[in-house]
Design an enzyme around this catalytic site. Structure first.
Site, PDB file in Angstrom:
ATOM      1  N   GLY A 199       0.807  -1.206   0.000  1.00 26.35           N
ATOM      2  CA  GLY A 199       0.000   0.000   0.000  1.00 26.35           C
ATOM      3  C   GLY A 199       0.842   1.258   0.000  1.00 26.35           C
ATOM      4  O   GLY A 199       0.316   2.372   0.054  1.00 26.35           O
ATOM      5  N   GLY A 200       2.159   1.101  -0.079  1.00 30.71           N
ATOM      6  CA  GLY A 200       3.059   2.241  -0.126  1.00 30.71           C
ATOM      7  C   GLY A 200       3.509   2.550  -1.540  1.00 30.71           C
ATOM      8  O   GLY A 200       3.248   1.791  -2.479  1.00 30.71           O
TER       9      GLY A 200
ATOM     10  N   ASP B 217       6.561   2.607  -2.807  1.00 24.65           N
ATOM     11  CA  ASP B 217       7.638   1.766  -3.339  1.00 24.65           C
ATOM     12  C   ASP B 217       7.098   0.515  -4.025  1.00 24.65           C
ATOM     13  O   ASP B 217       7.440   0.221  -5.176  1.00 24.65           O
ATOM     14  CB  ASP B 217       8.609   1.375  -2.225  1.00 24.65           C
ATOM     15  N   SER B 218       6.271  -0.245  -3.328  1.00 22.07           N
ATOM     16  CA  SER B 218       5.742  -1.476  -3.927  1.00 22.07           C
ATOM     17  C   SER B 218       4.779  -1.168  -5.063  1.00 22.07           C
ATOM     18  O   SER B 218       4.645  -1.960  -6.004  1.00 22.07           O
ATOM     19  CB  SER B 218       5.071  -2.345  -2.868  1.00 22.07           C
TER      20      SER B 218
ATOM     21  N   CYS C  11      11.560 -10.212  10.525  1.00 25.23           N
ATOM     22  CA  CYS C  11      10.401 -10.322   9.636  1.00 25.23           C
ATOM     23  C   CYS C  11      10.826 -10.715   8.229  1.00 25.23           C
ATOM     24  O   CYS C  11      10.172 -11.545   7.583  1.00 25.23           O
ATOM     25  CB  CYS C  11       9.627  -9.010   9.615  1.00 25.23           C
TER      26      CYS C  11
ATOM     27  N   CYS D  17       6.134  -1.380  12.581  1.00 30.54           N
ATOM     28  CA  CYS D  17       4.741  -1.403  12.134  1.00 30.54           C
ATOM     29  C   CYS D  17       3.761  -1.618  13.263  1.00 30.54           C
ATOM     30  O   CYS D  17       2.749  -0.939  13.352  1.00 30.54           O
ATOM     31  CB  CYS D  17       4.564  -2.472  11.059  1.00 30.54           C
TER      32      CYS D  17
END
EC number: 2.8.1.13
Length: 361
Positions: free
Chosen positions: A11-12, A14-15, A100, A196
């Protein structure tokens, strides 16, 4: 038949740009995959999961790509968050992002990619991979301000063999420009910062929900005088300056060590105090992209934003190395990740083990 790449969409921006580039400038079949690692009811809505998912929907719609959702909340709690809490309760400062990446993004997410029929996983990390006869090499991203190879230093080498990092050869400014020119819904979205599952709340107010407060003394190490009090030694990190609320000195105070058994936080005065500097450390939980026997000297990062420090590595068995630095290094923090480099190539990494009580150089 065209191969399929699954983009980990957060949802950012970059992706989103990763999905855009792969959709428009490659022959891959592109799928989006939104990964949920935190149940909002677990932390009173600390992560903006719903808003992030809406942004994934918008961008996937703009690009006309199918998208899917997967929840690893249970696995994240067991394999990342529980270790984070255990580390802090024992006085360490663990890095959940490194965990992660190893346990979730480049393990469980990889398996989900294969379930979806994907040949490759693509993410928005600012780093690069380069194959050779020994497998894959992990390289720094070309933008020194955004390079994220540090966060992948603990990721298993084989987990990166079918991974694509389209942003590794781009700067953040270029990525923002691409997003704006493409009219992506996330073009103006701010970057997420911090951990996060903590969100925008103060770190202490989050941690005290899981690790109980325990009042103790703050001691000036040089004079051995009690100069203040704290609500838990686990809240403090080696090198910390902010939040001490100690007056009576022209020089700033820094945390230089902790005694977890006695619940004491030690401070020294002055940023150049010799006890803030160390010339060696031990690293464990090692992960290598090259044979460690081939390494004698290299450089190392002891935290994400730290400078590269020249060092030598001495093997101590299968899962321990002694790292000796060419010059004293400030505020080495037990529990943090250490990443080893040869130029732009990441050689591997581990977890810092060093005494929490002050040690002279």
């Amino acid at each position: 038949m065209n191969k399929t790449v699954v983009v980990a969409m957060s949802g950012g921006v970059d992706s989103s740009v990763v999905a855009y580039l792969l959709k428009n400038y490659t022959s891959y079949k592109v799928l989006g995959l939104f990964m949920k690692n935190w149940e909002e009811e677990d932390g009173e809505g600390l992560c903006s999961t719903a808003k992030d998912y809406e942004d994934v929907e918008k961008v996937a719609g703009q690009l006309d790509i199918p998208y899917y959702t997967v929840s690893f909340a249970k696995e994240y709690r067991e394999r990342v968050f529980s270790r984070f809490l255990t580390g802090y309760s024992e006085g360490y400062t663990p890095n959940p992002d490194v965990l992660c990446n190893r346990e979730i993004k480049f393990d469980l997410l990889q398996k989900k990619v294969r379930e979806l029929g994907g040949d490759f996983l693509a993410t928005g990390h600012y780093c690069r991979v380069s194959p050779d006869e020994n497998g894959v090499n992990l390289l720094r991203g070309i933008d020194p301000q955004k390079d994220q190879s540090y966060f992948l230093c603990g990721t298993r080498k084989e987990s990166l063999e079918n991974v694509i990092f389209p942003l590794g050869d781009k700067t953040k400014t270029e990525v923002r420009s691409i997003a704006a020119q493409a009219g992506l819904a996330t073009a103006q979205k701010r970057d997420s910062t911090g951990i996060c599952f903590i969100g925008k709340r103060p770190f202490k107010s989050f941690l005290e929900k899981f690790v109980p407060n325990l009042e103790g003394n703050i001691v000036d190490y040089d004079s051995q005088r009690v100069v203040g009090h704290h609500e838990g030694a686990h809240y403090y990190t080696i090198g910390q300056r902010r939040g001490l609320d100690l007056g009576g000195s022209e020089k700033p105070c820094y945390v230089v060590g902790k005694d977890m058994e006695k619940n004491i936080v030690y401070i020294v005065r002055g940023e150049d105090h010799p006890l803030l500097y160390q010339t060696e450390l031990t690293a464990r939980e090692l992960n290598w992209f090259v044979s460690p026997k081939s390494i004698t000297t290299c450089s190392a990062k002891v935290r994400y934003r730290s400078n590269d420090e020249e060092c030598e590595i001495l093997l101590r068995g299968e899962d321990e190395v002694l790292v000796r630095f060419a010059s004293p290094v400030k505020a080495i923090t037990p529990g943090q990740a250490i990443a080893f480099y040869d130029g732009e190539r990441c050689l591997g990494g581990g977890v810092i083990e060093i005494s929490m009580t002050p040690q002279s150089v």
